[in-house]
Scaffold this active site. Structure first.
Site, mmCIF file in Angstrom:
data_model
loop_
_atom_site.group_PDB
_atom_site.id
_atom_site.type_symbol
_atom_site.label_atom_id
_atom_site.label_comp_id
_atom_site.label_asym_id
_atom_site.label_seq_id
_atom_site.Cartn_x
_atom_site.Cartn_y
_atom_site.Cartn_z
ATOM 1 N N ASN A 7 1.043 -1.269 -0.095
ATOM 2 C CA ASN A 7 -0.046 0.051 -0.082
ATOM 3 C C ASN A 7 0.786 1.234 -0.179
ATOM 4 O O ASN A 7 1.504 1.337 1.034
ATOM 5 C CB ASN A 7 -0.857 0.060 1.151
ATOM 6 C CG ASN A 7 -1.759 1.311 1.564
ATOM 7 O OD1 ASN A 7 -1.760 2.021 0.532
ATOM 8 N ND2 ASN A 7 -2.205 1.425 2.670
ATOM 9 N N TRP A 8 1.093 1.936 -1.289
ATOM 10 C CA TRP A 8 1.883 3.281 -1.250
ATOM 11 C C TRP A 8 1.215 4.310 -0.920
ATOM 12 O O TRP A 8 1.896 5.167 -0.644
ATOM 13 C CB TRP A 8 2.299 3.187 -2.717
ATOM 14 C CG TRP A 8 3.341 2.287 -3.208
ATOM 15 C CD1 TRP A 8 4.086 1.188 -2.283
ATOM 16 C CD2 TRP A 8 4.050 1.841 -4.450
ATOM 17 N NE1 TRP A 8 4.885 0.766 -2.864
ATOM 18 C CE2 TRP A 8 4.988 1.163 -4.471
ATOM 19 C CE3 TRP A 8 3.779 2.552 -5.699
ATOM 20 C CZ2 TRP A 8 5.767 0.680 -5.450
ATOM 21 C CZ3 TRP A 8 4.701 2.306 -6.513
ATOM 22 C CH2 TRP A 8 5.601 1.356 -6.536
ATOM 23 N N HIS A 97 -9.681 1.131 4.103
ATOM 24 C CA HIS A 97 -8.371 1.333 4.754
ATOM 25 C C HIS A 97 -8.674 2.269 6.033
ATOM 26 O O HIS A 97 -9.399 3.304 5.834
ATOM 27 C CB HIS A 97 -7.355 1.973 3.905
ATOM 28 C CG HIS A 97 -5.925 2.169 4.542
ATOM 29 N ND1 HIS A 97 -5.685 2.631 5.527
ATOM 30 C CD2 HIS A 97 -5.096 1.084 4.743
ATOM 31 C CE1 HIS A 97 -4.438 2.616 5.866
ATOM 32 N NE2 HIS A 97 -4.053 1.431 5.324
ATOM 33 N N GLU A 167 -5.922 -4.990 10.001
ATOM 34 C CA GLU A 167 -4.968 -4.054 10.588
ATOM 35 C C GLU A 167 -5.367 -3.454 11.784
ATOM 36 O O GLU A 167 -6.112 -2.422 11.671
ATOM 37 C CB GLU A 167 -4.695 -3.090 9.344
ATOM 38 C CG GLU A 167 -4.075 -3.663 7.959
ATOM 39 C CD GLU A 167 -3.868 -2.392 7.014
ATOM 40 O OE1 GLU A 167 -2.471 -2.509 6.702
ATOM 41 O OE2 GLU A 167 -4.316 -1.469 6.662
ATOM 42 N N GLY A 173 1.765 2.413 10.572
ATOM 43 C CA GLY A 173 2.948 3.447 10.704
ATOM 44 C C GLY A 173 3.316 3.767 11.929
ATOM 45 O O GLY A 173 4.100 4.672 12.114
ATOM 46 N N SER A 210 3.020 -2.010 10.644
ATOM 47 C CA SER A 210 4.275 -2.230 10.956
ATOM 48 C C SER A 210 4.869 -3.508 10.472
ATOM 49 O O SER A 210 5.818 -4.039 11.225
ATOM 50 C CB SER A 210 4.598 -1.720 12.361
ATOM 51 O OG SER A 210 4.199 -0.326 12.411
ATOM 52 N N GLY A 232 4.839 1.369 4.921
ATOM 53 C CA GLY A 232 5.856 2.207 4.939
ATOM 54 C C GLY A 232 7.089 1.116 4.160
ATOM 55 O O GLY A 232 7.921 1.510 3.606
#
Ligand code: PGA
Length: 246
Positions: A7-8, A97, A167, A173, A210, A232
């Site tokens: 996921n950019w 998301h 998630e 993050g 993460s 990330g």
């Protein structure tokens, strides 16, 4: 089957997208060829979808959008059409998301409509779910998982495939990864809910939050973890390759 999804978010230009793939594709095809049950996919920002699809032509890597609307076209300024994503060669759409839920006020009911639309078009939705820190600390994790799954999948077609990404919001993050026990417990809950609702036992459940090269190996061996959704650490070709190698 294992799915490694990147996921950019709102990172990378089309040029940076092409640069990334020029480093990533050759080594990734070795991993994909020696592990036939593995899928690798990328969710770049919408403006970069075309560059991404062009870059991965001839490779097994798949591309999808980070969000799409529940109509294919119309007076919906600022939205992304799943039909257009499909027309350029995209195959997946990420939905629900936690950043969409929190920053853009997306409710489960809206996400459910988007999910149904994506499935109708023959694309695969990946539904993100997960509790906040406050919800976890007040013992509501299971209830949140149940609610987000029952509402988010309320219009889903059980005959068509999709994936779930669990998630925990507090792990996204933050560098705070959920413990193996927490991941196992949450994924077991997702698995139970899916089968109670009549969805395939093969529906992949990805973990996100993460994920890094140094924790990927332990996490991928947790029961019912069928892959990762990586933010990330997916922006760097080398680190995402290491995660895919897990
Ligand atoms: P992270 O993001 O890997 O940077 O925690 C995961 C996500 O938001 O999907």
């Amino acid at each position: 089957m294992k799915i490694f999804a990147a996921n950019w978010k709102l990172y990378k230009t089309p040029t940076e997208t092409r640069d990334f793939f020029s480093q990533f594709l050759e080594p990734s095809s070795k991993i994909l060829n020696s592990n036939p049950g593995t899928e690798v996919l990328f969710f770049p920002p919408a403006v970069n979808l075309e560059a991404a699809v062009q870059s991965v032509k001839g490779f097994k890597v798949q591309i999808g959008a980070q969000n799409s609307y529940f109509e294919s076209e119309g007076a919906f300024t600022g939205e992304t059409s799943a039909q257009t994503v499909k027309s350029i060669g995209g195959t997946w759409i990420l939905l629900g998301h936690s950043e969409r839920r929190k920053l853009f006020s997306e409710a489960d009911e809206l996400i459910a409509k988007k999910f149904a639309h994506v499935q109708k078009l023959g694309l695969k939705p990946m539904l993100c779910i997960g509790e906040t820190l406050e919800e976890r600390e007040s013992g509501k994790t299971k209830a949140v998982i149940q609610k987000q799954l029952s509402l988010g999948l309320s219009l889903a077609d059980a005959k068509l495939s999709f994936a779930i990404a669990y998630e925990p919001v507090w792990a996204i993050g933050t560098g705070k990864v959920a413990s193996l026990e927490q991941v196992e417990e949450a994924h077991a809950e997702v698995r139970t809910e899916l089968s109670a609702k009549g969805f395939s036992a093969k529906t992949p459940i990805l973990y996100g939050g993460s994920v890094k090269p140094d924790n990927a190996k332990a996490l991928i061996n947790v029961k019912n973890v069928n892959g990762f959704l990586v933010g990330g650490a997916s922006l760097d070709a080398k680190s995402f390759l290491e995660i895919c190698q897990a």
